[in-house]
Design a protein around this motif. Structure first.
Motif, PDB file in Angstrom:
ATOM      1  N   ALA A  15       0.836  -1.191   0.000  1.00 10.00           N
ATOM      2  CA  ALA A  15       0.000   0.000   0.000  1.00 10.00           C
ATOM      3  C   ALA A  15       0.872   1.243   0.000  1.00 10.00           C
ATOM      4  O   ALA A  15       0.649   2.163  -0.755  1.00 10.00           O
ATOM      5  CB  ALA A  15      -0.926   0.027   1.188  1.00 10.00           C
ATOM      6  N   GLU A  16       1.865   1.259   0.808  1.00  9.90           N
ATOM      7  CA  GLU A  16       2.546   2.513   1.036  1.00  9.90           C
ATOM      8  C   GLU A  16       4.041   2.385   1.179  1.00  9.90           C
ATOM      9  O   GLU A  16       4.544   1.470   1.798  1.00  9.90           O
ATOM     10  CB  GLU A  16       2.026   3.130   2.339  1.00  9.90           C
ATOM     11  N   GLY A  64       0.718   8.232  -9.584  1.00  8.06           N
ATOM     12  CA  GLY A  64       0.871   7.432 -10.778  1.00  8.06           C
ATOM     13  C   GLY A  64      -0.301   6.514 -11.048  1.00  8.06           C
ATOM     14  O   GLY A  64      -0.466   5.996 -12.137  1.00  8.06           O
ATOM     15  N   VAL A 495       1.323   6.933  -1.736  1.00  9.87           N
ATOM     16  CA  VAL A 495       2.601   6.823  -2.441  1.00  9.87           C
ATOM     17  C   VAL A 495       2.536   7.429  -3.830  1.00  9.87           C
ATOM     18  O   VAL A 495       2.068   8.543  -4.002  1.00  9.87           O
ATOM     19  CB  VAL A 495       3.034   5.354  -2.533  1.00  9.87           C
ATOM     20  N   CYS A 496       3.053   6.704  -4.760  1.00  5.07           N
ATOM     21  CA  CYS A 496       2.880   7.027  -6.175  1.00  5.07           C
ATOM     22  C   CYS A 496       3.711   8.208  -6.661  1.00  5.07           C
ATOM     23  O   CYS A 496       3.344   8.844  -7.635  1.00  5.07           O
ATOM     24  CB  CYS A 496       1.422   7.310  -6.517  1.00  5.07           C
ATOM     25  N   ALA A 497       4.757   8.521  -6.010  1.00 10.81           N
ATOM     26  CA  ALA A 497       5.544   9.619  -6.530  1.00 10.81           C
ATOM     27  C   ALA A 497       7.000   9.236  -6.692  1.00 10.81           C
ATOM     28  O   ALA A 497       7.546   9.322  -7.779  1.00 10.81           O
ATOM     29  CB  ALA A 497       5.427  10.826  -5.629  1.00 10.81           C
ATOM     30  N   VAL A 498       7.625   8.791  -5.633  1.00  5.37           N
ATOM     31  CA  VAL A 498       9.019   8.396  -5.742  1.00  5.37           C
ATOM     32  C   VAL A 498       9.093   6.885  -5.801  1.00  5.37           C
ATOM     33  O   VAL A 498       8.393   6.197  -5.086  1.00  5.37           O
ATOM     34  CB  VAL A 498       9.821   8.881  -4.522  1.00  5.37           C
ATOM     35  N   HIS A 499       9.903   6.383  -6.660  1.00  2.00           N
ATOM     36  CA  HIS A 499      10.086   4.941  -6.681  1.00  2.00           C
ATOM     37  C   HIS A 499      11.517   4.679  -7.081  1.00  2.00           C
ATOM     38  O   HIS A 499      12.119   5.415  -7.831  1.00  2.00           O
ATOM     39  CB  HIS A 499       9.157   4.277  -7.682  1.00  2.00           C
ATOM     40  N   CYS A 500      12.079   3.640  -6.573  1.00  2.76           N
ATOM     41  CA  CYS A 500      13.399   3.263  -7.049  1.00  2.76           C
ATOM     42  C   CYS A 500      13.647   1.805  -6.712  1.00  2.76           C
ATOM     43  O   CYS A 500      13.020   1.231  -5.829  1.00  2.76           O
ATOM     44  CB  CYS A 500      14.477   4.153  -6.472  1.00  2.76           C
ATOM     45  N   LEU A 501      14.546   1.241  -7.463  1.00  2.00           N
ATOM     46  CA  LEU A 501      14.909  -0.149  -7.246  1.00  2.00           C
ATOM     47  C   LEU A 501      15.817  -0.210  -6.026  1.00  2.00           C
ATOM     48  O   LEU A 501      16.829   0.479  -5.972  1.00  2.00           O
ATOM     49  CB  LEU A 501      15.643  -0.662  -8.475  1.00  2.00           C
ATOM     50  N   GLY A 507      10.835  -4.657  -2.486  1.00  2.00           N
ATOM     51  CA  GLY A 507      10.119  -3.834  -3.444  1.00  2.00           C
ATOM     52  C   GLY A 507      10.747  -2.473  -3.557  1.00  2.00           C
ATOM     53  O   GLY A 507      11.821  -2.202  -3.042  1.00  2.00           O
ATOM     54  N   SER A 508      10.054  -1.650  -4.234  1.00  2.86           N
ATOM     55  CA  SER A 508      10.551  -0.307  -4.427  1.00  2.86           C
ATOM     56  C   SER A 508       9.893   0.594  -3.410  1.00  2.86           C
ATOM     57  O   SER A 508       9.004   0.215  -2.699  1.00  2.86           O
ATOM     58  CB  SER A 508      10.226   0.152  -5.836  1.00  2.86           C
ATOM     59  N   GLY A 509      10.355   1.787  -3.358  1.00  3.68           N
ATOM     60  CA  GLY A 509       9.850   2.662  -2.312  1.00  3.68           C
ATOM     61  C   GLY A 509       9.340   3.979  -2.810  1.00  3.68           C
ATOM     62  O   GLY A 509       9.834   5.019  -2.444  1.00  3.68           O
ATOM     63  N   ARG A 510       8.365   3.934  -3.678  1.00  4.28           N
ATOM     64  CA  ARG A 510       7.779   5.197  -4.116  1.00  4.28           C
ATOM     65  C   ARG A 510       7.230   5.932  -2.919  1.00  4.28           C
ATOM     66  O   ARG A 510       6.713   5.331  -2.002  1.00  4.28           O
ATOM     67  CB  ARG A 510       6.639   4.948  -5.095  1.00  4.28           C
ATOM     68  N   ARG A 511       7.305   7.208  -3.014  1.00  2.71           N
ATOM     69  CA  ARG A 511       6.819   7.978  -1.882  1.00  2.71           C
ATOM     70  C   ARG A 511       5.492   8.631  -2.195  1.00  2.71           C
ATOM     71  O   ARG A 511       5.097   8.744  -3.330  1.00  2.71           O
ATOM     72  CB  ARG A 511       7.876   8.996  -1.486  1.00  2.71           C
TER      73      ARG A 511
ATOM     74  N   ASN B  10       9.725  10.786 -11.353  1.00  5.66           N
ATOM     75  CA  ASN B  10       8.827  11.927 -11.158  1.00  5.66           C
ATOM     76  C   ASN B  10       9.677  13.187 -11.126  1.00  5.66           C
ATOM     77  O   ASN B  10      10.436  13.403 -10.186  1.00  5.66           O
ATOM     78  CB  ASN B  10       8.057  11.760  -9.842  1.00  5.66           C
ATOM     79  N   ASP B  16      13.759  11.529  -7.198  1.00  8.67           N
ATOM     80  CA  ASP B  16      13.255  10.609  -8.209  1.00  8.67           C
ATOM     81  C   ASP B  16      13.298  11.190  -9.612  1.00  8.67           C
ATOM     82  O   ASP B  16      12.624  10.709 -10.507  1.00  8.67           O
ATOM     83  CB  ASP B  16      11.812  10.218  -7.849  1.00  8.67           C
ATOM     84  N   LEU B  42       5.428   7.773 -14.063  1.00  9.99           N
ATOM     85  CA  LEU B  42       4.968   6.974 -12.926  1.00  9.99           C
ATOM     86  C   LEU B  42       4.065   5.833 -13.376  1.00  9.99           C
ATOM     87  O   LEU B  42       3.237   5.355 -12.603  1.00  9.99           O
ATOM     88  CB  LEU B  42       4.181   7.865 -11.961  1.00  9.99           C
ATOM     89  N   GLN B  62      15.973   5.584 -10.998  1.00  8.78           N
ATOM     90  CA  GLN B  62      16.725   5.776  -9.759  1.00  8.78           C
ATOM     91  C   GLN B  62      16.909   4.408  -9.080  1.00  8.78           C
ATOM     92  O   GLN B  62      16.022   3.553  -9.165  1.00  8.78           O
ATOM     93  CB  GLN B  62      15.903   6.681  -8.829  1.00  8.78           C
ATOM     94  N   ALA B  83      15.443  -7.948  -7.012  1.00 14.38           N
ATOM     95  CA  ALA B  83      15.294  -6.810  -6.102  1.00 14.38           C
ATOM     96  C   ALA B  83      13.854  -6.614  -5.639  1.00 14.38           C
ATOM     97  O   ALA B  83      13.584  -5.762  -4.794  1.00 14.38           O
ATOM     98  CB  ALA B  83      15.791  -5.540  -6.778  1.00 14.38           C
ATOM     99  N   SER B  85       9.888  -7.802  -4.187  1.00 11.69           N
ATOM    100  CA  SER B  85       9.307  -8.633  -3.133  1.00 11.69           C
ATOM    101  C   SER B  85       8.275  -9.599  -3.693  1.00 11.69           C
ATOM    102  O   SER B  85       7.803 -10.484  -3.000  1.00 11.69           O
ATOM    103  CB  SER B  85       8.607  -7.745  -2.098  1.00 11.69           C
TER     104      SER B  85
END
Lengths: 514, 146
Positions: A15-16, A64, A495-501, A507-511, B10, B16, B42, B62, B83, B85
């Motif tokens: 979710a987040e 996103g 979330v849905c703004a920042v993401h990165c591997l 998982g990734s961590g979109r903010r 973004n 990002d 996105l 990124q 990488a 989950s």
């Protein structure tokens, strides 16, 4: 006597990236809850001083998943300021793009995020439907988990056709739309929608949409479930059986007050039926008593949020977003503000839409044991049933009126204020904009998740899912799937703004937005 | 062979936006004929169609934890999948996309998929280097030593 109180932080994965929920657990039951938005985005501050039209390009980047919704809200706010009503074709195309986004979100969230928890062996190893749940919903492997991606990805083509560009279309502008699909493309979109409907009826409902819409009450629902193997085995039937055995029809009550801004304005000429000029009516409901919606009743409280304090709750037109995270440690705990309607805590989302619209089935479900996790999620899972037929009709109408206008000329954005208020996939979304000398003076956004995931207000009242968590049993604090059900039933989207591997999995961590 | 460079991120979020700075840089250049440059933004799972048309796809995004700040790394398909989950979320990114692709692909699956990753805040030189590496990979030269 020392009581066994345990404080735990629940990571809301799937979710987040930037939502935390902290709960206090006593004797295996949640006694207190705090919803924490952990990242400041400050879109409102970003918008100040920019050109009046910049919201059309910038705010879709808030999210996103629901970028079309933000575009729609931004365009509607500017429509209001410019005093223009888009022509019928523009109305249809705006609605269609938003509906495609909503339908896609509904099935993905339901299967890939909510029901993925049904495959949690630690929590549901003893459930009589556990093996079948894993076969259906196991991430990346379950047959429905795969199927829903394959089917829902086609809906993007509809958005691309209507938007004239994908991703990041800004085809909605004050006065209408800028992309005019030709008739062949509209017919192609209709084929996609009809193909999706066929799959949705077969795999999700297990019956035709018309048959589903005959269900008017809890008794009807039970009769429908007992009626055939097909009903029981399709996703909705399976969902109901699983939820009832797991007790999800007794979890996550929430405030039992509902807010819907309404949405999907009806063209002047259309065969689609609605009320008050929209497919989805606006309203505020206390339990199942529906009252008229008054936008002036909306306020934002920052008494427990990391913003400059003082002045009490404010309407978004006069609100401010000034981050201030120093001091008052402990009392302030979230970057999310606390929106209130008439000073009250409300929930928003598909269940709110159903209750406000007076949908007989959901009124019956709320009056007979609801609201709860099962009813809230069911409303999302079956919402496409109410959208797919109007989508087909509006595509046909646009094709048959292809020679008509798609845009009413707007020469400039005059000084003034306007709000774009609509129902996004996750609930009530509002953009409040004030323009002066063609520049944005203020821009306030209240997202659905701000309503549902708000912190406490100045009276100390919990936000909607904070409240819904109280009383939730957590038999295993190391696998708090029940709390996850409660929060996911609101479909949080911070979330849905920042993401990165990120190396090492997880998982990734979109903010989050905002 | 179809070739595409897809830049993800973004541009309104400092942490990002590096891949979109690569996009902006590439967009200002004369690109080799037939090379497709996409601002993936996105779009997440909705990027799937870009992987269903065969050929070679270079993602630029990124990354976190792969290298020191302000460095470029090249990550192959297996490492991208590793990488993740395996769970879908609003934040679902490349790992989920790559993991689910074989099961849902309805066209011709991309033959080669590579990620050019940018670690942390990136300088203009790093952006330019990432752009050059992306182009080199897309054109079949493999990762340059840069």
């Amino acid at each position: 006597m020392v009581r066994g109180i345990k404080e735990i932080n629940i990571p809301i994965n799937r979710a987040e990236g930037d939502l935390e929920v902290n709960v206090e657990v006593e004797e295996g039951v949640v006694r207190e809850a705090w919803s924490v938005g952990t990242l400041y985005r400050g879109f409102e501050a970003m918008m100040q001083g920019r050109g009046a039209l910049d919201g059309l390009v910038m705010t879709p980047r808030v999210c996103g998943i629901c970028s079309i919704t933000h575009l729609n809200a931004a365009a509607e706010a500017l429509d209001r300021i410019a005093g223009v009503t888009p022509p019928d074709n523009a109305c249809r195309l705006r609605n269609l793009a938003l509906m495609a986004e909503t339908v896609q979100s509904d099935v993905r969230q339901s299967v890939l995020m909510f029901m993925a928890d049904f495959a949690n062996s630690g929590a549901y190893g003893e459930h009589s439907l556990a093996a079948e749940a894993r076969a259906r919903f196991q991430p990346l492997e379950g047959r429905l988990a795969v199927e829903v991606i394959r089917e829902s990805k086609r809906l993007v083509q509809v958005i691309a056709i209507i938007g004239g560009q994908w991703p990041h279309t800004s085809f909605m502008v004050p006065g209408g739309v800028t992309a005019i699909p030709d008739v062949a493309k509209l017919l192609q979109s209709r084929i996609i929608v009809e193909g999706f409907r066929s799959w949705y009826e077969s795999a999700i409902l297990g019956c035709s949409i018309e048959r589903w819409q005959e269900i008017q009450s809890l008794a009807d629902l039970d009769a429908w479930l007992a009626e055939s193997e097909r009903h029981r085995e399709a996703t909705v039937g399976f969902f109901l059986r699983f939820c009832r055995e797991a007790g999800l029809d007794r979890l996550g009550r929430g405030p039992n007050r509902y807010l819907s801004y309404g949405n999907l304005p009806l063209p002047e000429e259309t065969a689609v039926q609605g009320s008050d000029g929209r497919l989805l009516p606006a309203g505020y409901a206390v339990a199942t008593t529906v009252l008229p919606f008054d936008p002036q009743q909306i306020s934002e409280d920052v008494s427990h949020s990391w913003y400059e304090q003082g002045g009490g709750p404010r309407h978004p037109y006069v609100g401010a977003t000034k981050p201030y995270a120093s001091g008052q440690s402990g009392r302030l705990y979230s970057w999310v503000k606390a929106p209130r309607y008439g000073g009250e805590v409300v929930e928003t989302g598909p269940l709110a839409e159903k209750v406000v619209a007076g949908d007989p089935l959901f009124v019956s479900l709320v009056e007979n044991g609801g609201p709860n996790v099962m009813v809230r999620q069911l409303a999302r899972l079956v919402r496409p049933a109410a959208l797919l037929a109007p989508m087909t009709r509006w595509l046909e109408e646009t094709a048959s009126h292809a020679g008509d206008s798609f845009y009413r000329s707007v020469s400039g954005i005059p000084d003034g204020s306007g709000a774009g208020l609509l129902q996004a996939a996750r609930g009530a979304l509002g953009h409040w904009v004030t323009v002066q000398d063609e520049k944005i003076v203020s821009y306030q956004i209240i997202t659905p998740t701000a309503w549902n995931g708000s912190p406490r207000d100045e009276k100390g009242r919990r936000g909607a899912w904070e409240e819904a968590l109280i009383g939730t049993p957590l038999p295993d604090v190391n696998n708090p799937v029940q709390a996850g059900h409660v929060i996911r039933s609101f479909d949080p989207c911070l979330v849905c703004a920042v993401h990165c591997l990120t190396r090492g999995g997880g998982g990734s961590g979109r903010r989050r937005p905002r | 062979m179809r070739r595409a460079i897809v830049c993800i991120g973004n541009r309104l979020v400092a942490e990002d936006r590096a891949a979109l700075e690569v996009y902006d840089l590439l967009r200002g250049q004369a690109l080799p004929e037939g090379l497709e440059l996409v601002e993936g933004g996105l779009a997440g799972l909705d990027l799937l169609p870009l992987l269903e048309r065969g050929g070679r796809v270079v993602f630029v995004d990124q990354v976190r934890g792969f290298a020191a700040e302000d460095e470029v790394v090249v990550v192959d398909r297996e490492e991208i999948v590793a990488a993740g989950s395996g769970h879908y979320g609003h934040e679902a990114g490349l790992p989920y996309l790559m993991a689910v692709l074989p099961a849902v692909c309805e066209g011709e699956m991309a033959e080669e998929v590579t990620l050019v990753g940018l670690e942390g805040r990136c300088s203009a030189q790093t952006i330019a280097r990432a752009a050059a590496i992306s182009l080199a990979i897309a054109e079949g030269g493999g990762p340059c030593s840069g």
